[in-house]
Motif scaffolding. Structure first.
Motif, PDB file in Angstrom:
ATOM      1  N   VAL A   3       3.005  -0.889 -10.985  1.00 11.30           N
ATOM      2  CA  VAL A   3       1.581  -1.085 -11.246  1.00 11.30           C
ATOM      3  C   VAL A   3       0.808  -0.571 -10.041  1.00 11.30           C
ATOM      4  N   LEU A   4      -0.214   0.243 -10.297  1.00 14.27           N
ATOM      5  CA  LEU A   4      -1.035   0.826  -9.232  1.00 14.27           C
ATOM      6  C   LEU A   4      -2.490   0.401  -9.392  1.00 14.27           C
ATOM      7  N   SER A   5      -3.235   0.433  -8.289  1.00 15.64           N
ATOM      8  CA  SER A   5      -4.674   0.186  -8.337  1.00 15.64           C
ATOM      9  C   SER A   5      -5.337   0.795  -7.106  1.00 15.64           C
ATOM     10  N   GLU A  46      -7.232   4.456  -0.655  1.00 15.66           N
ATOM     11  CA  GLU A  46      -6.077   3.558  -0.637  1.00 15.66           C
ATOM     12  C   GLU A  46      -5.550   3.407  -2.056  1.00 15.66           C
ATOM     13  N   ILE A  47      -4.238   3.260  -2.173  1.00 14.77           N
ATOM     14  CA  ILE A  47      -3.624   2.961  -3.462  1.00 14.77           C
ATOM     15  C   ILE A  47      -2.688   1.784  -3.261  1.00 14.77           C
ATOM     16  N   PHE A  48      -2.960   0.711  -3.973  1.00 20.22           N
ATOM     17  CA  PHE A  48      -2.150  -0.499  -3.872  1.00 20.22           C
ATOM     18  C   PHE A  48      -1.111  -0.501  -4.990  1.00 20.22           C
ATOM     19  N   THR A  92       0.853  -1.189   0.000  1.00 18.69           N
ATOM     20  CA  THR A  92       0.000   0.000   0.000  1.00 18.69           C
ATOM     21  C   THR A  92       0.883   1.232   0.000  1.00 18.69           C
ATOM     22  N   ILE A  93       0.577   2.202  -0.873  1.00 18.01           N
ATOM     23  CA  ILE A  93       1.333   3.453  -0.897  1.00 18.01           C
ATOM     24  C   ILE A  93       1.153   4.155   0.440  1.00 18.01           C
ATOM     25  N   ASP A  94       2.276   4.492   1.078  1.00 20.68           N
ATOM     26  CA  ASP A  94       2.201   5.101   2.417  1.00 20.68           C
ATOM     27  C   ASP A  94       2.684   6.552   2.425  1.00 20.68           C
ATOM     28  N   GLU A 100       9.554   4.683  -6.731  1.00 21.15           N
ATOM     29  CA  GLU A 100      10.385   5.850  -7.047  1.00 21.15           C
ATOM     30  C   GLU A 100       9.962   6.486  -8.374  1.00 21.15           C
ATOM     31  N   LEU A 101       9.312   5.704  -9.241  1.00 18.86           N
ATOM     32  CA  LEU A 101       8.850   6.248 -10.518  1.00 18.86           C
ATOM     33  C   LEU A 101       7.821   7.358 -10.316  1.00 18.86           C
ATOM     34  N   LEU A 102       7.133   7.332  -9.188  1.00 19.96           N
ATOM     35  CA  LEU A 102       6.138   8.371  -8.909  1.00 19.96           C
ATOM     36  C   LEU A 102       6.774   9.737  -8.713  1.00 19.96           C
ATOM     37  N   LYS A 103       8.072   9.754  -8.457  1.00 23.55           N
ATOM     38  CA  LYS A 103       8.776  11.013  -8.226  1.00 23.55           C
ATOM     39  C   LYS A 103       9.394  11.565  -9.507  1.00 23.55           C
TER      40      LYS A 103
END
Length: 258
Positions: free
Chosen positions: A116-118, A21-23, A4-6, A29-32
């Motif tokens: 991969v996100l969900s 919630e985002i799993f 889970t993204i914290d 690190e790609l989110l940055k």
């Protein structure tokens, strides 16, 4: 392993409601990284296939992370072109599922090297009402939205609606009349900008170093739409190699770029 993204993802503040919630599976690190979202039809024409691949590939080489929704068609093309280690896929199911099944290998590669996100817990199937939520997350993550092919009243155009509400710049490929009527309508109404020169467009977001671009004589040859027999005579086994890797398709005895 599903986690889970914290931490807070600032880009998602643009959504109507920040996800509860985002799993995730993979490299958060790609989110940055600088990110651009690319979406489009599940059945793009050959022109859109070619330029979806080129745009995603060159943006990736310029240091931009490519975000898309993992569907067949434009999404899969862009994930592949970016490289699994520089792409974020947003799923419309729980992450214990790899949907659509035809993209299973691509999704597994992204899980291993990319991200991969969900918004959906494990076990949630591909319900049709999941995908608008998936699309909103795809659009929010990118600094801009690129739409390479879309019919009017398509799911892709719902993504455009999110982008307009979020105040995102939208870029499209110029298409012929009667093709990609959704993006042509956006251009006609002044709601999107056309990409006429890929290199000039990519230069807005980064620099593609010349030594990063590997010349591929066979792929350049395929742009001429040769027949299967002509390609075999000139390049032999390379035709089979590229077909198996998904970089070309063979249709009506002709070679087509993926």
């Amino acid at each position: 392993m599903i986690e889970t993204i914290d931490f807070h993802i600032p880009e998602l503040d643009a959504m109507k409601k920040y996800p509860k919630e985002i799993f995730c599976i993979g490299n958060t690190e790609l989110l940055k990284r600088p990110k651009i979202s690319i979406v489009g039809s599940r059945k793009p024409n050959q022109y859109a296939r070619q330029f979806s691949h080129e745009i995603a590939s060159k943006l990736s080489q310029a240091g931009v992370c490519i975000v898309s929704g993992g569907a067949i068609g434009v999404d899969a093309i862009c994930h592949k072109a970016a490289g699994a280690n520089n792409t974020i896929m947003v799923a419309g199911t729980g992450l214990d599922k790899r949907y659509p099944a035809i993209n299973r290998n691509i999704i597994e590669e992204i899980e291993k090297d990319g991200l991969v996100l969900s918004q959906f817990q494990a076990g949630v199937p591909s319900n049709k009402y999941n995908f608008p939520l998936r699309n909103e997350l795809v659009v929010a993550l990118g600094g801009i939205l690129i739409v390479t092919y879309a019919d009017i009243d398509s799911g892709t155009m719902r993504s455009v609606e999110y982008a307009l509400k979020m105040g995102k710049e939208i870029y499209v490929l110029p298409n012929r009349m009667g093709e990609s009527d959704g993006t042509n309508k956006l251009l006609n109404k002044g709601l999107a900008q056309a990409i006429y020169d890929v290199d000039e467009f990519v230069a807005k977001f980064g620099v593609v170093k010349e030594n990063n671009i590997a010349q591929d004589e066979f792929l350049d040859y395929c742009k001429t739409n040769p027949t299967y027999d002509e390609a075999i005579a000139k390049f032999g086994a390379k035709v089979f190699e590229y077909e198996l890797s998904g970089r070309i398709t063979i249709k009506n005895s002709s070679i087509r770029l993926f």
